[in-house]
Design a protein around this motif. Structure first.
Motif, PDB file in Angstrom:
ATOM      1  N   MET A   1      39.280  18.204   5.847  1.00  0.00           N
ATOM      2  CA  MET A   1      38.459  19.188   5.119  1.00  0.00           C
ATOM      3  C   MET A   1      37.628  18.512   4.027  1.00  0.00           C
ATOM      4  N   ALA A   2      38.316  17.651   3.246  1.00  0.00           N
ATOM      5  CA  ALA A   2      37.618  16.961   2.161  1.00  0.00           C
ATOM      6  C   ALA A   2      36.525  16.055   2.702  1.00  0.00           C
ATOM      7  N   ALA A   3      36.825  15.376   3.856  1.00  0.00           N
ATOM      8  CA  ALA A   3      35.845  14.471   4.453  1.00  0.00           C
ATOM      9  C   ALA A   3      34.623  15.240   4.929  1.00  0.00           C
ATOM     10  N   SER A   4      34.846  16.382   5.579  1.00  0.00           N
ATOM     11  CA  SER A   4      33.710  17.161   6.086  1.00  0.00           C
ATOM     12  C   SER A   4      32.888  17.734   4.936  1.00  0.00           C
ATOM     13  N   LEU A   5      33.563  18.136   3.851  1.00  0.00           N
ATOM     14  CA  LEU A   5      32.844  18.613   2.660  1.00  0.00           C
ATOM     15  C   LEU A   5      31.962  17.504   2.096  1.00  0.00           C
ATOM     16  N   GLY A   6      32.527  16.291   2.054  1.00  0.00           N
ATOM     17  CA  GLY A   6      31.773  15.145   1.539  1.00  0.00           C
ATOM     18  C   GLY A   6      30.552  14.851   2.382  1.00  0.00           C
ATOM     19  N   GLN A   7      30.722  14.883   3.721  1.00  0.00           N
ATOM     20  CA  GLN A   7      29.590  14.624   4.615  1.00  0.00           C
ATOM     21  C   GLN A   7      28.508  15.687   4.451  1.00  0.00           C
ATOM     22  N   GLU A   8      28.949  16.965   4.360  1.00  0.00           N
ATOM     23  CA  GLU A   8      27.984  18.058   4.203  1.00  0.00           C
ATOM     24  C   GLU A   8      27.216  17.923   2.892  1.00  0.00           C
ATOM     25  N   PHE A   9      27.942  17.543   1.822  1.00  0.00           N
ATOM     26  CA  PHE A   9      27.293  17.398   0.522  1.00  0.00           C
ATOM     27  C   PHE A   9      26.249  16.281   0.561  1.00  0.00           C
ATOM     28  N   CYS A  10      26.611  15.128   1.173  1.00  0.00           N
ATOM     29  CA  CYS A  10      25.672  13.995   1.228  1.00  0.00           C
ATOM     30  C   CYS A  10      24.431  14.355   2.031  1.00  0.00           C
ATOM     31  N   THR A  11      24.605  15.128   3.114  1.00  0.00           N
ATOM     32  CA  THR A  11      23.452  15.574   3.901  1.00  0.00           C
ATOM     33  C   THR A  11      22.572  16.499   3.065  1.00  0.00           C
ATOM     34  N   LEU A  12      23.207  17.437   2.361  1.00  0.00           N
ATOM     35  CA  LEU A  12      22.461  18.353   1.486  1.00  0.00           C
ATOM     36  C   LEU A  12      21.774  17.581   0.350  1.00  0.00           C
ATOM     37  N   ARG A  13      22.471  16.581  -0.167  1.00  0.00           N
ATOM     38  CA  ARG A  13      21.896  15.776  -1.255  1.00  0.00           C
ATOM     39  C   ARG A  13      20.633  15.078  -0.783  1.00  0.00           C
ATOM     40  N   ASP A  14      20.655  14.508   0.433  1.00  0.00           N
ATOM     41  CA  ASP A  14      19.455  13.877   0.990  1.00  0.00           C
ATOM     42  C   ASP A  14      18.315  14.887   1.089  1.00  0.00           C
ATOM     43  N   THR A  15      18.634  16.089   1.576  1.00  0.00           N
ATOM     44  CA  THR A  15      17.604  17.128   1.713  1.00  0.00           C
ATOM     45  C   THR A  15      17.049  17.519   0.347  1.00  0.00           C
ATOM     46  N   TYR A  16      17.939  17.660  -0.639  1.00  0.00           N
ATOM     47  CA  TYR A  16      17.513  18.039  -1.989  1.00  0.00           C
ATOM     48  C   TYR A  16      16.588  16.974  -2.589  1.00  0.00           C
ATOM     49  N   ILE A  17      16.983  15.696  -2.444  1.00  0.00           N
ATOM     50  CA  ILE A  17      16.171  14.611  -2.998  1.00  0.00           C
ATOM     51  C   ILE A  17      14.817  14.544  -2.292  1.00  0.00           C
ATOM     52  N   GLU A  18      14.826  14.713  -0.976  1.00  0.00           N
ATOM     53  CA  GLU A  18      13.569  14.676  -0.220  1.00  0.00           C
ATOM     54  C   GLU A  18      12.629  15.783  -0.681  1.00  0.00           C
ATOM     55  N   LYS A  19      13.191  16.932  -1.025  1.00  0.00           N
ATOM     56  CA  LYS A  19      12.347  18.039  -1.501  1.00  0.00           C
ATOM     57  C   LYS A  19      11.671  17.705  -2.833  1.00  0.00           C
ATOM     58  N   GLN A  20      12.329  16.868  -3.638  1.00  0.00           N
ATOM     59  CA  GLN A  20      11.729  16.475  -4.914  1.00  0.00           C
ATOM     60  C   GLN A  20      10.477  15.630  -4.694  1.00  0.00           C
ATOM     61  N   PHE A  21      10.399  15.014  -3.498  1.00  0.00           N
ATOM     62  CA  PHE A  21       9.251  14.163  -3.172  1.00  0.00           C
ATOM     63  C   PHE A  21       8.564  14.695  -1.912  1.00  0.00           C
ATOM     64  N   GLY A  22       8.478  16.016  -1.830  1.00  0.00           N
ATOM     65  CA  GLY A  22       8.021  16.699  -0.626  1.00  0.00           C
ATOM     66  C   GLY A  22       6.566  16.476  -0.281  1.00  0.00           C
ATOM     67  N   ARG A  23       5.746  16.070  -1.246  1.00  0.00           N
ATOM     68  CA  ARG A  23       4.322  15.885  -0.973  1.00  0.00           C
ATOM     69  C   ARG A  23       4.005  14.530  -0.362  1.00  0.00           C
ATOM     70  N   LEU A  24       4.983  13.663  -0.250  1.00  0.00           N
ATOM     71  CA  LEU A  24       4.759  12.319   0.284  1.00  0.00           C
ATOM     72  C   LEU A  24       4.807  12.320   1.808  1.00  0.00           C
ATOM     73  N   ASN A  25       4.060  11.405   2.429  1.00  0.00           N
ATOM     74  CA  ASN A  25       4.180  11.252   3.879  1.00  0.00           C
ATOM     75  C   ASN A  25       5.395  10.375   4.198  1.00  0.00           C
ATOM     76  N   ASP A  26       5.686  10.206   5.476  1.00  0.00           N
ATOM     77  CA  ASP A  26       6.922   9.522   5.879  1.00  0.00           C
ATOM     78  C   ASP A  26       7.007   8.094   5.346  1.00  0.00           C
ATOM     79  N   MET A  27       5.905   7.346   5.460  1.00  0.00           N
ATOM     80  CA  MET A  27       5.935   5.944   5.016  1.00  0.00           C
ATOM     81  C   MET A  27       6.034   5.853   3.495  1.00  0.00           C
TER      82      MET A  27
END
Length: 584
Positions: A1-27
């Motif tokens: 349970m703790a491991a899956s929570l950790g994985q879900e949080f890290c995935t959400l964290r990546d999404t959250y950080i990417e949104k902070q830089f949402g105007r940038l292109n992939d490169m």
């Protein structure tokens, strides 16, 4: 349970950080999220390199290397996951209690150094960082030009290499004055070896980190090269005696300082753990060496440049710096920014057709979503355009005309200010000792210079004891009058604000009285020159307002020494701007 929570949080964290830089292109995002180790960003024209620099610094400070990481500083709870998911869905900031969970090895803002080529670029970088990070954190990032960064280092450590902390920075005019003295002492004919040619050669040597001793040993192939090396040694000796650096010295001497003093080098490598360099294709041998010495053992260096835009070889730029970066810094990650936001397809296609014939390049192809646009046409020369603007009354500005600080009256007052800051500055002293006229002639000045050289003291030291030298017996009265003026200027600096001191310099030296007398005699430019001195005092006040308690005479003189005409270009002014391709 703790491991899956950790994985879900890290995935959400990546999404959250990417949104902070949402105007940038992939490169651009890849460049921003590559945080550790050497990074080479090949940024085509109009591809948003400044945006990438600003966002990369912001990511280092706000999130560190959290993006893509599977680590968290503590075990993840369901509340953490819920709070982060809500922030993403609602487009709001995550709660402050999650800050620590959103970071990994985040960098302190004062541990970041960003080096640009112009004050204007450094100013834009800092302004955008303020908007992204807030005033306090944005201001703590050290963004500056190569020369400004070197001045800051030298102001702290100059004594380690035998210079005073209150050193003067000489411009081209000052350098030529020193050179004329050197030529006279070495009995060299300017027709045999023009002064400008000698200065240019010295500049090249300093750019290549060749010392006067090396120049004499390695370049003494013929009479001219031997003479130039001797001139170089004598010139540097003069500058050191005056406690002065010329523009090339700022980088050259900083490199010597960092190379020879491991404690100073380690201090800066620890202080600036992350180094970013803009326009890397235009760096010289000396600038490359400077960057290498500032880069710490972690090798957290990011350089941004475009091998297809290197146009400064004539002034020492070495394209090999960017072409060989991956070989010099093993394990470099290279990212190409090829999407252009500025131009149309027809312009880019024309440019790509020309550039593809370059023999020394890393290789990239610019593209855009801006549509085809008009066909490319050749541009006409500027003279007829400028002529037409003048006749038609269209406001326009030529970047590259005479600068405000290059005007005689302004340079004279700045020279007075310089000798108060640095009493060893004999070059500036020579400029103003008889300006306004004080019956101190050229012969007297040479006697003073000879006496100073014989005793290893400054010319001001000789003037302060003029009555002790028989050779100066006829000039004691005017020399003591000048010494009295100098003491009054010192007193003014100690007791008044910097702008009041500047005003006193104009008054106490008699400069204002001289120009007022000229105006009364009908001299056409006297009123304008008086206005310029009023503007100078205003400029000092503006400097004081900007720097507050940190304002100092040395700091003001440093600012005016490092400014260029392109830095004073006002983008918001309603006028056509004409400039060379190099200024642009």
């Amino acid at each position: 349970m703790a491991a899956s929570l950790g994985q879900e949080f890290c995935t959400l964290r990546d999404t959250y950080i990417e949104k902070q830089f949402g105007r940038l292109n992939d490169m651009q995002r890849q460049a921003v999220f590559t945080t550790d180790g050497p990074l080479l960003i090949l940024a085509g024209a109009g591809s948003g390199k400044t945006t990438v620099l600003v966002n990369r610094i912001a990511n280092l400070i706000r999130f560190g290397s959290a993006h893509g990481s599977k680590e968290t500083p503590r075990p993840v709870t369901e509340e953490d996951v819920k709070a982060l998911r809500t922030a993403i869905m609602t487009g709001t900031d995550a709660p402050s209690w999650l800050d620590g969970m959103l970071r990994k090895d985040a960098v302190r803002s004062w541990n970041v150094m960003a080096i640009t080529f112009t004050n204007k670029a450094a100013g834009e970088l800092k302004e955008r960082l303020r908007r992204m990070l807030g005033g306090e954190e944005g201001d703590e990032v050290f963004a500056s030009t190569f020369h400004s960064a070197c001045v800051r280092i030298l102001r702290r450590w100059a004594e380690e290499i035998g210079y005073p902390r209150s050193f003067t920075i000489y411009d081209t005019d000052d350098a030529q004055r020193v050179m004329k003295t050197v030529y006279k002492e070495l009995s060299i004919d300017d027709k045999f070896l023009p002064i400008k040619a000698a200065i240019n050669q010295m500049s090249r040597w300093k750019d290549q980190l060749v010392s006067p001793e090396q120049a004499l040993a390695d370049h003494a192939r013929d009479v001219k090269s031997t003479q130039t090396a001797r001139i170089y040694a004598a010139y540097e000796k003069k500058l050191k005696e005056a406690g002065a650096f010329d523009f090339d010295d700022l980088i050259y001497q900083t490199v010597q300082l960092l190379a020879e003093h491991s404690d100073v080098r380690e201090f800066y490598q620890n202080k600036y753990r992350y180094l970013l360099v803009d326009e890397y294709q235009d760096t010289s041998v000396a600038q490359f060496r400077l960057v290498s010495l500032l880069t710490g053992p972690e090798r957290n260096i990011c350089v941004v440049g475009d091998d297809d835009q290197s146009i400064y070889r004539f002034r020492g730029a070495t394209i090999e710096n960017i072409l060989n970066f991956e070989r010099i810094y093993k394990g470099t990650r290279t990212i190409r920014l090829e999407q252009n936001y500025r131009s149309t397809s027809n312009i880019l296609n024309a440019a790509n057709c020309v550039i593809q014939h370059n023999t020394e390049r890393k290789g990239k192809t610019l593209w855009t979503k801006n549509g085809e646009g008009d066909k490319v046409q050749m541009n006409a020369q500027s003279a007829p355009i400028e002529s037409y603007f003048t006749r038609a009354g269209i406001p326009h500005k030529i970047v590259g005309g005479q600068r405000f600080n290059d005007r005689k009256e302004v340079k004279d007052i700045h020279s007075y200010m310089s000798i108060v800051a640095n009493p060893r500055d004999d070059v500036r002293l020579r400029r103003i000792i008889n300006e306004p006229a004080r019956k101190i002639g050229a012969t007297t000045i040479e006697v003073i210079a000879d006496l100073a050289a014989q005793q290893g003291i400054s010319m001001l030291d000789v003037i302060s004891h003029a009555d002790q030298y028989a050779k100066l017996s006829r000039a004691i009265a005017p020399l003591f009058k000048f010494w009295d003026i100098y003491q009054k200027l010192q007193e003014s600096l100690e007791t008044k604000t910097l702008d009041e001191f500047a005003s006193d310099v104009v008054e106490i030296t008699g400069y204002r009285a001289m120009l007022e007398a000229d105006a009364a005699k009908g001299h056409e430019d006297a009123a304008d020159r008086l206005q310029n001195l009023g503007q100078l005092v205003n400029n000092v006040k503006s400097y004081c307002d900007q720097h507050g308690e940190e304002a100092s005479l040395e700091g003001y003189l440093e600012d005016i020494a490092l400014i260029s005409d392109i830095d004073s270009y006002n983008e918001s002014a309603d006028q056509v701007v004409l400039m060379t391709i190099h200024s642009a």
